[in-house]
Write a protein that holds these residues in place. Structure first.
Motif, short mmCIF file in Angstrom:
data_model
loop_
_atom_site.label_atom_id
_atom_site.label_comp_id
_atom_site.label_asym_id
_atom_site.label_seq_id
_atom_site.Cartn_x
_atom_site.Cartn_y
_atom_site.Cartn_z
N PHE A 168 0.86 -1.18 0.00
CA PHE A 168 0.00 0.00 0.00
C PHE A 168 0.90 1.24 0.00
CE2 PHE A 168 -2.40 -3.45 1.85
CZ PHE A 168 -3.65 -3.32 1.28
N PRO A 169 0.39 2.41 -0.31
CA PRO A 169 1.24 3.60 -0.26
C PRO A 169 1.95 3.73 1.08
CG PRO A 169 -0.82 4.12 -1.35
CD PRO A 169 -0.96 2.72 -0.82
N GLY A 170 3.24 4.00 1.02
CA GLY A 170 4.03 4.09 2.25
C GLY A 170 5.34 4.81 2.01
N ASP A 184 -3.49 0.69 -4.65
CA ASP A 184 -3.83 2.07 -4.31
C ASP A 184 -5.34 2.22 -4.29
OD1 ASP A 184 -3.55 4.74 -3.69
OD2 ASP A 184 -2.56 5.31 -5.57
N ARG A 185 -5.81 3.32 -3.74
CA ARG A 185 -7.24 3.61 -3.75
C ARG A 185 -7.71 3.87 -5.18
NH1 ARG A 185 -7.81 9.15 -4.26
NH2 ARG A 185 -5.94 10.37 -3.79
N LYS A 203 0.92 4.38 -9.68
CA LYS A 203 1.03 4.69 -11.11
C LYS A 203 2.22 5.60 -11.37
CE LYS A 203 -3.92 4.14 -11.98
NZ LYS A 203 -5.20 4.85 -12.26
N THR A 204 2.46 6.55 -10.47
CA THR A 204 3.62 7.43 -10.60
C THR A 204 4.91 6.64 -10.44
OG1 THR A 204 2.33 9.28 -9.72
CG2 THR A 204 4.73 9.52 -9.69
N TRP A 205 4.93 5.73 -9.48
CA TRP A 205 6.10 4.86 -9.28
C TRP A 205 6.37 4.02 -10.53
CZ3 TRP A 205 6.50 -0.45 -9.52
CH2 TRP A 205 7.68 -1.02 -9.02
N GLN A 206 5.30 3.45 -11.10
CA GLN A 206 5.47 2.63 -12.30
C GLN A 206 6.00 3.47 -13.46
OE1 GLN A 206 1.89 0.70 -13.69
NE2 GLN A 206 3.04 -0.81 -14.86
N GLU A 239 9.43 2.83 -15.66
CA GLU A 239 9.45 2.71 -17.11
C GLU A 239 10.28 3.81 -17.76
OE1 GLU A 239 5.31 2.66 -17.99
OE2 GLU A 239 5.06 0.53 -17.47
N ASP A 240 10.18 5.05 -17.25
CA ASP A 240 10.88 6.17 -17.87
C ASP A 240 12.38 6.18 -17.59
OD1 ASP A 240 8.48 6.98 -18.90
OD2 ASP A 240 8.18 8.65 -17.51
N HIS A 241 12.76 5.70 -16.41
CA HIS A 241 14.16 5.83 -16.01
C HIS A 241 14.92 4.50 -15.97
CE1 HIS A 241 13.85 10.11 -14.99
NE2 HIS A 241 12.64 9.82 -14.56
N LEU A 242 14.26 3.43 -15.56
CA LEU A 242 14.96 2.14 -15.48
C LEU A 242 14.82 1.35 -16.78
CD1 LEU A 242 13.98 1.01 -11.86
CD2 LEU A 242 15.85 2.49 -12.60
N LEU A 243 13.59 1.21 -17.25
CA LEU A 243 13.37 0.42 -18.46
C LEU A 243 13.94 1.12 -19.69
CD1 LEU A 243 12.14 -2.05 -19.79
CD2 LEU A 243 9.96 -0.82 -19.94
#
Length: 332
Positions: free
Chosen positions: A166-168, A197-198, A205-208, A212-216
């Motif tokens: 969950f968000p933490g 998430d709620r 979604k921001t984490w994902q 994708e933008d920086h690691l993938l």
């Protein structure tokens, strides 16, 4: 039961348990011979003591599937994410799973409330602030307080059949990235990792998007690694992701150089052929085949009868292995 009187007799014992205990005693003597410092010996002794207590705590529940949950200790009872965690824990417990939490306040207490005292475990960490046990699990026989993070984290993953985030804060991300690392490197059994998430929430979604933008994009992870986790924003999707994981897939183990995937039911042979063709990139050599258990698997009689999907896995592409498991679970 016969009492064994010396470490020599234990080390020469006939059971695997006696032989391993003999090794433990031998390692203890080696620490003395190495002139290990008192501080180092305190760490080793404390860690082994905590592991022994945790082994004993979880042993009666070996056959029960469990979900480890993580999230902020600072989330208050009125927060929508608190209510989300409580609902998820209740729903997954109703499906026969037990819930493992860090036993503290916030999301941990929410999950404890949802699952209830009888259907949950609390693995606490001793901290100078913030981490007093929540009233749901406090003083329960399934509550255990750890001094060391590394022993506590071992049991969060060792005992889990799924992990839900969950968000933490930093701790939640630490647990999430450690789980991902172990899944990506094959150092833990395949399992669902759900980031919940709620509804319409943007936390995961921001984490994902960052992943994708920086690691993938910079090839620090592979495209297939995205199969190792799932971002959802409702309880139904989270429960479905976890319960469907064991629809056909049961468990797996290596038998020498071959991976044996245990199945809850036999697959049609034409499906085995299609899977062998689709996932030939992860077969090191030989062919993918369906067969019965290996003789060395008789140590687990309860699942010896299950069919196996067996092949020489390359032990590199664990994201693709997860994709194979998803295909198995979609089998008609």
């Amino acid at each position: 039961m016969k009492r064994i009187s010396s470490e020599t007799e234990i080390g020469r014992g006939t059971t695997p348990q006696q032989r391993y205990v003999g090794e433990l005693i031998g390692i203890a003597h080696q620490l003395l011979a190495d002139n290990a410092s008192v501080g180092d010996l305190k760490i080793a002794t404390g860690a082994l003591r905590e592991m022994r207590q945790a082994f004993k705590l979880f042993a009666p529940y070996h056959g029960v599937r469990k979900v480890s949950t993580f999230g902020s200790a600072r989330t208050r009872a009125g927060d929508p994410v608190f209510r989300l965690a409580e609902e998820f824990a209740r729903r997954i417990a109703d499906r026969g799973y037990m819930v493992i939490t860090g036993a503290g306040p916030g999301i941990m207490e929410a999950c404890q409330r949802g699952a209830g005292r009888a259907r949950s475990f609390g693995v606490n960490i001793t901290l100078p602030h913030e981490q007093a046990a929540n009233p749901v699990i406090r003083d329960d026989p399934k509550f255990l307080s750890f001094r060391y993070f590394f022993t506590r984290k071992l049991f969060f993953l060792k005992e889990a059949d799924a992990v839900v985030l969950f968000p933490g804060g930093f701790g939640t991300h630490d647990e999430g990235f450690e789980t991902l690392t172990l899944l990506q490197t094959g150092k833990t059994q395949p399992l669902p990792l759900v980031l919940l998430d709620r509804p319409r929430g943007t936390y995961w979604k921001t984490w994902q998007r960052y992943v994708e933008d920086h690691l993938l994009r910079r090839s620090m992870v592979q495209k297939e690694d995205r199969a190792l986790f799932k971002v959802v924003d409702n309880v139904d999707a989270a429960v479905q992701e976890i319960t469907a994981f064991h629809r056909v897939y049961h468990s797996s183990r290596y038998v020498r150089d071959r991976l044996a995937i245990r199945l809850t039911r036999r697959l049609p042979e034409d499906l085995v052929d299609r899977l062998a063709a689709e996932f030939r990139d992860i077969v090191a050599d030989g062919r993918m085949e369906q067969r019965g258990a290996f003789d060395v698997e008789r140590d687990d009689a309860a699942i010896f009868h299950l069919p196996r999907l067996v092949f020489r896995f390359n032990r590199v592409n664990f994201g693709r292995l997860r994709m194979l498991i998803d295909c198995l679970n979609q089998a008609p």
